[in-house]
Scaffold this motif. Structure first.
Motif, PDB file in Angstrom:
ATOM      1  N   CYS A  55    -102.720 -53.578  -2.755  1.00 63.30           N
ATOM      2  CA  CYS A  55    -102.311 -52.229  -3.157  1.00 63.30           C
ATOM      3  C   CYS A  55    -102.819 -51.956  -4.575  1.00 63.30           C
ATOM      4  N   GLY A  56    -103.024 -50.684  -4.874  1.00 68.72           N
ATOM      5  CA  GLY A  56    -103.310 -50.239  -6.243  1.00 68.72           C
ATOM      6  C   GLY A  56    -104.509 -50.946  -6.853  1.00 68.72           C
ATOM      7  N   SER A  58    -104.987 -54.052  -7.371  1.00 69.98           N
ATOM      8  CA  SER A  58    -105.403 -55.247  -6.624  1.00 69.98           C
ATOM      9  C   SER A  58    -106.315 -54.850  -5.461  1.00 69.98           C
ATOM     10  N   GLY A 105     -97.315 -61.033  -6.640  1.00 65.50           N
ATOM     11  CA  GLY A 105     -96.974 -61.823  -5.456  1.00 65.50           C
ATOM     12  C   GLY A 105     -95.697 -61.348  -4.794  1.00 65.50           C
ATOM     13  N   THR A 107     -95.198 -57.773  -3.924  1.00 62.81           N
ATOM     14  CA  THR A 107     -95.336 -56.398  -3.438  1.00 62.81           C
ATOM     15  C   THR A 107     -94.927 -56.281  -1.963  1.00 62.81           C
ATOM     16  N   LEU A 237    -107.359 -44.619 -11.706  1.00 61.46           N
ATOM     17  CA  LEU A 237    -105.958 -45.033 -11.516  1.00 61.46           C
ATOM     18  C   LEU A 237    -105.310 -45.338 -12.868  1.00 61.46           C
ATOM     19  N   LYS A 238    -106.066 -46.079 -13.709  1.00 57.47           N
ATOM     20  CA  LYS A 238    -105.533 -46.434 -15.028  1.00 57.47           C
ATOM     21  C   LYS A 238    -105.194 -45.166 -15.803  1.00 57.47           C
TER      22      LYS A 238
END
Ligand code: M6R
Length: 357
Positions: A55-56, A58, A105, A107, A237-238
């Motif tokens: 997600c996101g 990652s 680890g 999510t 996103l950032k």
């Protein structure tokens, strides 16, 4: 502790060269090559297709990882957003291996997929920063990021650690499969660490870019092609999560299929140009948006630069450019949020780890 830093995010951005060196140390074997446990390599070798789930940020690291696994090890790889995959699973190959990427680890969206694929009898590898985390315990194999605790909600050093570990994994699989890669990762990641240091020393320039382009804007676009496109997604996103500027990343070639209609006088467009094979075409896209009034900010790489570029990053191996090109985008987002009086480390509506589906 954040020590003399005003924010964890800035500290964590600055830690990236050190994290690179820690990863080199942690993954170096007796022959001073970077390697992973042989059982993990065997699992990759046995798979006919890899499914990266995340997600996101990652997920964005996963997109880069796919490039590595396919170009170095020649293993077909798909990357999926966990929350979609769980309800809308594609047709799987005969012998899939699942790779979960998660800083925390913990999510929930990713865990839901892990539970499901374990029930289906498949093997899973988790790449995480937290030893003993749920996704690590419930998977068959774990690779650690060695990034140290990441406190700021916006993920920075975990992303570069994830991309590095994915490069190490892909390289190890390539070697085991007998493929020639001509990539000396210890050497190349060392160059990356130095380049990151140089970028962290150039903060004033990124603060000025944030001032020039982002102080009052409502929106901002990030464009790139090939691997630069994926880094653009991460840059967007950032920026959106900490500065609340509406930011989107687009593939340079897709602009003319709709998005270019959004360009108005002064719209900031951050363009990445670190890939030789698409250097001309991304610059063509920049001209297209500039002709419609956009305010482009080109970040290129030494050797590919042109006179209009706002910043030129040091030259690194073409596959590893995300490790350096993301740093300016992290810093630009940081300063944009700061200038707009946002709570950099704890943006509204967000939690560091998303433990509900
Ligand atoms: O802990 P995880 O890597 O599984 O977290 C995934 C996302 O929630 C996370 O990357 C999120 O997108 C960050 N806030 C991005 O900066």
């Amino acid at each position: 502790e954040k020590g003399t830093y005003p924010h964890y995010m800035l500290k964590e951005i600055d830690e990236q060269p050190l994290v690179m060196r820690k990863i080199i140390q942690a993954y170096q074997n007796e022959q001073e090559q970077l390697a992973v446990d042989s059982e993990i390599v065997e699992a990759l070798k046995a798979a006919d297709r890899l499914y990266i789930i995340a997600c996101g940020t990652s997920y964005h690291a996963g997109l880069v990882g796919k490039q590595y696994l396919e170009s170095l090890a020649k293993i077909p790889t798909e990357v999926h957003v966990a929350s979609e995959f769980v309800y809308n699973m594609p047709l799987l190959s005969k012998n899939p291996l699942f790779i979960f990427i998660s800083q925390s680890g913990e999510t929930a969206d990713s865990r839901a997929v892990l539970v499901k694929v374990k029930e289906m009898g498949y093997q899973a590898l988790t790449i995480t920063n937290v030893q003993g985390s749920t996704l690590s315990r419930e998977a068959d194999y774990t690779l650690l990021l060695h990034a140290g605790p990441e406190i700021a909600v916006a993920s920075t050093k975990a992303y570069t650690a994830q991309v590095s570990v994915l490069a190490i994994l892909a390289h190890a699989a390539a070697e085991a499969l007998g493929m020639k890669t001509n990539l000396n990762l210890v050497h190349e990641l060392g160059i990356i660490a130095n380049a990151m240091e140089m970028l962290c020393d150039a903060k004033d320039e990124f603060e000025q870019i944030a001032r020039d382009y982002l102080t009052t804007t409502r929106n901002c676009f990030f464009i790139g092609r090939a691997i630069d496109y994926y880094v653009g997604l991460e840059g967007a996103l950032k920026l959106k999560e900490i500065s609340y500027i509406q930011a989107e990343g687009f593939a340079g070639g897709e602009l003319k299929h709709g998005t270019i209609a959004l360009i108005e006088d002064g719209t900031p467009v951050m363009a990445l140009a670190t890939q030789e094979k698409v250097n001309l075409s991304i610059r063509g896209n920049v001209k297209e948006v500039a002709a419609r009034g956009a305010n482009p900010c080109i970040i290129s790489m030494k050797g590919l630069e042109s006179e209009d570029d706002r910043f030129v990053i040091p030259a690194v191996h073409e596959l590893l450019t995300p490790l350096v090109s993301v740093v300016p985008l992290q810093l630009i987002a940081y300063y944009a949020a700061l200038h707009r009086d946002c709570d950099v480390d704890k943006p509204r509506n967000l939690a560091k780890s998303v433990t509900v589906e």
